[in-house]
Design an enzyme around this catalytic site. Structure first.
Site, PDB file in Angstrom:
ATOM      1  N   SER A 132      59.919  30.001  56.704  1.00  0.00           N
ATOM      2  CA  SER A 132      59.342  31.021  55.848  1.00  0.00           C
ATOM      3  C   SER A 132      58.265  30.381  54.975  1.00  0.00           C
ATOM      4  O   SER A 132      57.281  29.864  55.482  1.00  0.00           O
ATOM      5  CB  SER A 132      60.444  31.685  55.026  1.00  0.00           C
ATOM      6  OG  SER A 132      60.016  32.893  54.487  1.00  0.00           O
ATOM      7  N   HIS A 142      63.850  37.618  60.525  1.00  0.00           N
ATOM      8  CA  HIS A 142      63.466  36.487  59.692  1.00  0.00           C
ATOM      9  C   HIS A 142      64.564  35.431  59.615  1.00  0.00           C
ATOM     10  O   HIS A 142      64.347  34.342  59.106  1.00  0.00           O
ATOM     11  CB  HIS A 142      63.106  36.991  58.297  1.00  0.00           C
ATOM     12  CG  HIS A 142      62.289  36.042  57.497  1.00  0.00           C
ATOM     13  ND1 HIS A 142      61.067  35.569  57.922  1.00  0.00           N
ATOM     14  CD2 HIS A 142      62.521  35.445  56.289  1.00  0.00           C
ATOM     15  CE1 HIS A 142      60.575  34.738  57.006  1.00  0.00           C
ATOM     16  NE2 HIS A 142      61.436  34.657  56.018  1.00  0.00           N
ATOM     17  N   TYR A 148      61.042  23.349  51.134  1.00  0.00           N
ATOM     18  CA  TYR A 148      60.724  24.763  50.929  1.00  0.00           C
ATOM     19  C   TYR A 148      59.616  24.908  49.876  1.00  0.00           C
ATOM     20  O   TYR A 148      58.503  25.255  50.179  1.00  0.00           O
ATOM     21  CB  TYR A 148      61.978  25.537  50.519  1.00  0.00           C
ATOM     22  CG  TYR A 148      61.746  27.028  50.416  1.00  0.00           C
ATOM     23  CD1 TYR A 148      61.681  27.817  51.556  1.00  0.00           C
ATOM     24  CD2 TYR A 148      61.574  27.646  49.176  1.00  0.00           C
ATOM     25  CE1 TYR A 148      61.447  29.188  51.477  1.00  0.00           C
ATOM     26  CE2 TYR A 148      61.348  29.013  49.087  1.00  0.00           C
ATOM     27  CZ  TYR A 148      61.276  29.775  50.229  1.00  0.00           C
ATOM     28  OH  TYR A 148      61.040  31.125  50.129  1.00  0.00           O
ATOM     29  N   ASP A 173      60.683  40.233  63.306  1.00  0.00           N
ATOM     30  CA  ASP A 173      60.595  39.745  61.934  1.00  0.00           C
ATOM     31  C   ASP A 173      59.664  40.670  61.157  1.00  0.00           C
ATOM     32  O   ASP A 173      58.452  40.649  61.341  1.00  0.00           O
ATOM     33  CB  ASP A 173      60.055  38.307  61.913  1.00  0.00           C
ATOM     34  CG  ASP A 173      60.125  37.685  60.518  1.00  0.00           C
ATOM     35  OD1 ASP A 173      60.362  38.429  59.544  1.00  0.00           O
ATOM     36  OD2 ASP A 173      59.937  36.462  60.413  1.00  0.00           O
TER      37      ASP A 173
END
Length: 718
Positions: free
Chosen positions: A568, A686, A488, A651
């Protein structure tokens, strides 16, 4: 217990939890040519700081729900992707096994109000968790809200909820199709019937009851233009009070900052119910102002207690005018301080000084300070008295993560969840007097957790930084094996050991899962975050690339056996490192990624992310963003790994145009024969609120795709 986590629009995506061919699947070394759908190129260019930047697929930014041309493109892409995925024999085996693995009871951490216990529960394959209530600790639970009855496709979910102090009412948010927008309703707990109250245009909001239960505080935005509700920038969030039984139009405005429209506001109530604590931020960088509203004064006049948007402040509790906070002011890994708000200019006093570990969450429960620390990306829980004297550490069942500690400041019990890669999330009840914890809800799963081992390793990044990673695999898998590397690296978000039923499907086939705790997260406090944002963002990509190189060098996987995955901000990570080192990876799975770094701040919540990414409109930031933007750096002439990008039509956190444009650029570029596809989910956002059946379908597709290109042999009937 209050924790220093607010309803901010973070770029957050959790790891996916999310007739069979009996022969083991084998990987073809030659990719069959794929005929991609035609995508129009429109000559759009801009001159930015002296550079001409082409954007031929800008038309794909249009909303798929209102632009027929974009809708047709989406349909054609999904058709091409479905046709390819149908050729993968491992897909059916994964789907069948995932259904078995997901079919176990999952219970959330209960919240106690008015002697009642409120908690979420999924019996197994329910698309949405159901909200239950018990009238006593060990009483029979009864259904309070079942969102599975709200929509035929299961895509309408229960979002945030909060019971009133006396447990008589419950305010709850409805999330439709994965959107961040919420519709807020109120329920009578005794009868289970909803009241007439209904609130609209609520997003990124806490729901905070007044002490007397007469109503609640919430944050909302002005109603957007109907055609732009899923794309328009979110500005001018304000705090309102809603009195039960009245119309939203009559709600009382409590706090607003129209002179600074980018500021957002979250609310909490002090332990004694006298003060409303309004925490204000402008981005995602945990820099807050704190305003108090004295509810004992009918004027509700706000008093800004902490100014400047300079440091993190998290309310923990209070005794009269003495307040306890966590803050990173003068303490990059956070500390606990107190102050007397009766003073005209309150000063802080250290209560629990900064430690070598990072405070992850904090609160006051049963007259004690409870701190969840992060030690090398693993949880440790410590209890202190109100003056900061250590009372003891909580005995945990192993290396893992503690989340969701819930309890009242004057209650003798609290609840929390413990999880690890090989330990399904278990709910514990903590006796605050003795410090002992006992299981309250223990799941029973369709696999043997003891077969899997978790190992923490440390590797060296490009600049010499020592970075931790977790390696998870079956204990009998000792040689090089197909590996899924997940990362991430942003927004001060820490990823620690957590259970995923979906991941077991990959592991039990002999695959390896690796979580790299790269810079940009919060695993080591503010310095770790700062080391991976703004001008330092390249460190995030270097850390992830170094993780892949380490896994190959250590014989955990082979050079052609490494898949990478992230969602993301992690989708951005995957897109960026594929451009920089396409030779290193066999497959890439970027999900709901931020792929156009020159226009991210023009849609919905994108403007919040400038804290991590910088401003495309500033020349210094533009140069950094332009250098790694996935959409702008696809390089023809290089052989790229197989790529399956994923996004969703609703999203409104990272608008799907990011992935649409990125996919179009991949397919138009000469980057080798492996497939470069996109999977576009309908009525999903999302990630939050995605129905279980959609999670299973998507995971089966992703794992089958990764298995194909890493050489993981799929066996049915495990």
């Amino acid at each position: 217990m209050r924790v220093a986590l607010l309803a901010l629009p973070l770029l957050f995506a959790a790891p996916i939890h999310a007739a069979d061919d009996p022969r083991p699947e084998t990987r073809s070394t030659v990719a069959a040519p794929i005929s991609y759908p035609a995508t129009d190129k429109v000559p759009v260019t801009e001159t930015l700081f002296g550079e001409t930047v082409a954007d031929p697929y800008r038309w794909l930014e249009n909303d798929v729900r209102t632009d027929p041309k974009v809708a047709a493109w989406v349909a054609a892409q999904n058709q091409a992707t479905d046709a390819y995925l149908a050729t993968l024999p491992g897909r059916a085996a994964f789907k069948a096994r995932l259904k078995q693995l997901f079919d176990y009871e999952r219970v959330g951490v209960p919240e106690k109000k008015g002697g009642r216990y409120f908690y979420a529960r999924n019996s197994g394959l329910q698309n949405q968790a159901v909200l239950y209530v018990r009238d006593s600790l060990n009483g029979e639970g009864r259904v309070l809200i079942d969102p599975n009855t709200w929509a035929k496709d299961g895509a309408t979910a229960l979002g945030e909820y909060e019971p009133s102090e006396d447990g008589r009412h419950l305010v709850y948010a409805i999330q439709d199709g994965g959107s961040d927008w919420r519709t807020v309703r109120v329920l009578d707990v005794a009868t289970g019937r909803p009241l007439a109250d209904e609130l609209k245009w609520v997003k990124f909001s806490n729901l905070t009851w007044a002490k007397d239960g007469s109503g609640f505080f919430y944050s909302r935005f002005p109603a957007p233009d109907a055609a732009q509700q899923f794309q328009a920038l979110n500005e001018n969030q304000s705090v309102y009070f809603h009195k039960l039984g009245t119309a939203q139009a009559d709600d009382r405005l409590v706090y607003a900052t129209p002179e600074t429209p980018k500021r957002g506001h979250s609310t909490q109530l002090s332990d004694d119910g006298r003060w409303l604590i309004v925490t204000t931020s402008e981005g995602t960088d945990n820099r807050y102002e704190v305003t108090l509203v004295d509810l004992a004064d009918p004027a509700w006049k706000p008093r800004t207690l902490i100014r400047g948007l300079e440091h993190e402040w998290g309310y923990m509790g209070n005794q009269g005018t003495r307040f306890w906070w966590t803050t990173n002011k003068g303490a990059p890994r956070s500390k606990v301080v107190s102050m007397d708000i009766a003073d005209a200019a309150p000063v802080t006093r250290d209560v629990v000084p900064e430690d070598s570990a990072v405070i992850e969450s904090a609160g006051v429960v049963g007259g004690q300070i409870v701190l969840v620390y992060m030690v090398d990306a693993k949880s440790e829980v410590r209890r202190y008295d109100m003056e900061g004297r250590l009372l003891g550490k909580l005995a945990l069942p192993g290396v893992g993560t503690v989340t969701g500690i819930r309890g009242e400041h004057d209650d003798a019990e609290a609840f929390y969840a413990f999880t690890s890669f090989n330990v399904p999330t278990t709910i514990y009840r903590l006796d605050m007097k003795s410090g002992t914890a006992t299981p309250w809800a223990t799941p029973k799963v369709a696999f043997d957790p003891s077969r899997y081992g978790v190992e923490q390793r440390f590797y060296t990044s490009k600049d010499g930084t020592r970075v931790p990673m977790f390696v998870v695999r079956r204990k009998d898998v000792t040689g090089p094996a197909p590996t899924m590397l997940w990362g991430y690296g942003g927004f001060n978000v820490s990823y620690t050991p957590a259970f995923s039923a979906a991941r077991i499907a990959w592991l039990e086939q002999g695959g390896v899962f690796v979580l790299a705790n790269i810079r940009g997260g919060g695993e080591y406090g503010k310095a770790w975050h700062d080391g991976g944002r703004l001008k330092n963002k390249q460190n995030v990509f270097d850390d992830f690339i170094a993780a892949g190189e380490y896994l190959i060098a250590q014989g955990i996987t082979k050079k052609d056996g490494l898949a990478i995955q992230g969602g993301s901000n992690g989708g951005l990570l995957v897109g960026a490192v594929v451009n920089q080192r396409p030779d290193l990876f066999a497959a890439a799975l970027p999900a709901v990624g931020v792929m156009d770094m020159l226009r991210f701040d023009r849609f919905t919540a994108g403007r919040y992310w400038v804290d991590d990414y910088g401003y495309p409109s500033k020349v210094e930031d533009f140069k950094v963003l332009r250098a790694y933007s996935p959409y702008h750096n696809v390089t023809a002439g290089k052989t790229y790994p197989a790529i399956l990008a994923t996004t969703a039509d609703t999203d409104d956190r990272v608008v799907p145009g990011h992935t649409f444009k990125y996919t179009a650029q991949l397919q138009a570029s000469d980057i080798g024969p492996k497939p470069h596809l996109v999977r576009i989910e309908t009525r999903a956002g999302h990630g939050s609120g995605k129905p279980t059946d959609k999670v299973i379908e998507e995971t089966a597709d992703l794992y089958a795709f990764a298995a194909k290109w890493t050489g993981l042999e799929i066996k049915s009937g495990l």
